[in-house]
Design an enzyme around this catalytic site. Structure first.
Site, PDB file in Angstrom:
ATOM      1  N   PRO A   2      42.643  34.515  27.420  1.00 54.63           N
ATOM      2  CG  PRO A   2      42.093  35.331  25.314  1.00 54.63           C
ATOM      3  CD  PRO A   2      42.097  34.089  26.149  1.00 54.63           C
ATOM      4  CD  GLU A   3      41.153  35.420  33.000  1.00 50.06           C
ATOM      5  OE1 GLU A   3      40.185  36.167  33.246  1.00 50.06           O
ATOM      6  OE2 GLU A   3      41.106  34.196  33.152  1.00 50.06           O
ATOM      7  NE  ARG A 110      40.760  24.279  23.859  1.00 51.27           N
ATOM      8  CZ  ARG A 110      40.738  23.967  25.144  1.00 51.27           C
ATOM      9  NH1 ARG A 110      41.654  24.443  25.942  1.00 51.27           N
ATOM     10  NH2 ARG A 110      39.801  23.183  25.620  1.00 51.27           N
ATOM     11  NE  ARG A 152      25.186  35.194  47.042  1.00 51.58           N
ATOM     12  CZ  ARG A 152      25.376  35.507  45.764  1.00 51.58           C
ATOM     13  NH1 ARG A 152      25.032  36.679  45.314  1.00 51.58           N
ATOM     14  NH2 ARG A 152      25.902  34.619  44.937  1.00 51.58           N
TER      15      ARG A 152
END
Ligand SMILES: [Zn+2]
Length: 271
Positions: A2-3, A110, A152
């Site tokens: 699930p995102e 899981r 960065r």
């Protein structure tokens, strides 16, 4: 997994059925998910009225009178709202029984989910305190992305998947957003131009918005005893399409790994 769009779709599906309801009992059928399940949960939650269901990143927050129930679906978790007494399957680990004859069931094959009862400010909890802004909020803007990325050297794809920079941009959505923004996933974050930052912030929002909108068509699955979780697929233009022609220019999409994650991009459009 699930995102953010799947979690938001879940929230939109269950929230109207939970707000105002009182938890009459809790069934735990596992000792632990990713973390141990507190044996006191049934006592702590029973009698609590659910005021609202909110989301921060991929966490669902069930705001109750005396605290907040924090839930993360992990790799394989999903929620369904079904009639009390529906026989459990072997992966049905937690149920919140409501005062109207329904229950919210957590299925998690899981067992990588997280379920915690918090009585202090949930946003200050260590799991949430360091999270970056919500991608769909005004705080995640072109200017924010540009400023945060200065100096960065990490690849932009890895940068936007860092939840301290912005929450909820998983691998699929990072691939899609970079494709739409025409930015090479390996470009150092610090070299982003203001214009690229603008395109990328817009693309991230658009990809997530579209995914949530598609999820909206499967909302009924969340209240259907027979229903599957109802996760959905965006029409993907980059992710999982290595070797296939670019939908814009026809060049074969490249496939590589970046930060250990599968990465697809067009060598022409995203050069
Ligand atoms: Zn192309």
């Amino acid at each position: 997994m699930p995102e953010l769009p799947e979690v938001e779709t879940t929230r939109l599906g269950i929230a109207p059925h939970l707000a105002g309801r009182t938890i009459s009992g809790v069934t735990l059928r596992a000792a632990k998910l990713r973390l141990p399940l507190a044996a006191e949960l049934p006592r702590q939650l029973s009698g609590q009225q659910i005021k609202a269901v909110a989301r921060r990143g991929k966490y669902l927050l069930f705001a109750c009178a005396d605290g907040t129930l924090l839930l993360h679906l992990g790799m394989t978790g999903h929620l369904r709202l079904i009639p009390t007494g529906t026989p459990p399957g072997r992966h049905d680990h937690v149920e919140l029984h409501l005062d109207n004859g329904t229950m919210l069931r957590l299925t998690d094959p899981r067992k990588f989910g997280t379920l915690l009862w918090l009585t202090a400010d949930p946003l200050q909890h260590p799991l949430l305190a360091r999270l970056g802004p919500e991608p769909l909020s005004p705080a995640f803007s072109a200017d924010y992305l540009y400023q945060r990325s200065r100096r960065r050297t990490v690849a932009i794809k890895i940068f936007i998947m860092n939840s301290t920079i912005v929450v909820g941009v998983g691998n699929i959505y990072a691939n899609e957003a970079l494709f739409r923004a025409r930015i090479n996933p390996a470009q150092p974050a610090g070299s982003l131009t203001p214009e690229q930052a603008g395109r990328l912030a817009t693309a991230v929002k658009k990809v997530l918005d579209e995914a949530i909108a598609r999820g909206g068509t499967t909302l009924r699955d969340y209240v259907d005893a027979a229903g599957n979780p109802g996760y959905f697929r965006l029409e993907l233009q980059a992710y999982g399409r290595g070797g296939e022609p670019c939908s814009v220019c026809g060049t074969a999409l490249q496939l590589s790994r970046l930060g250990g994650r599968s990465t697809c991009w067009c060598p022409v459009c995203q050069s």
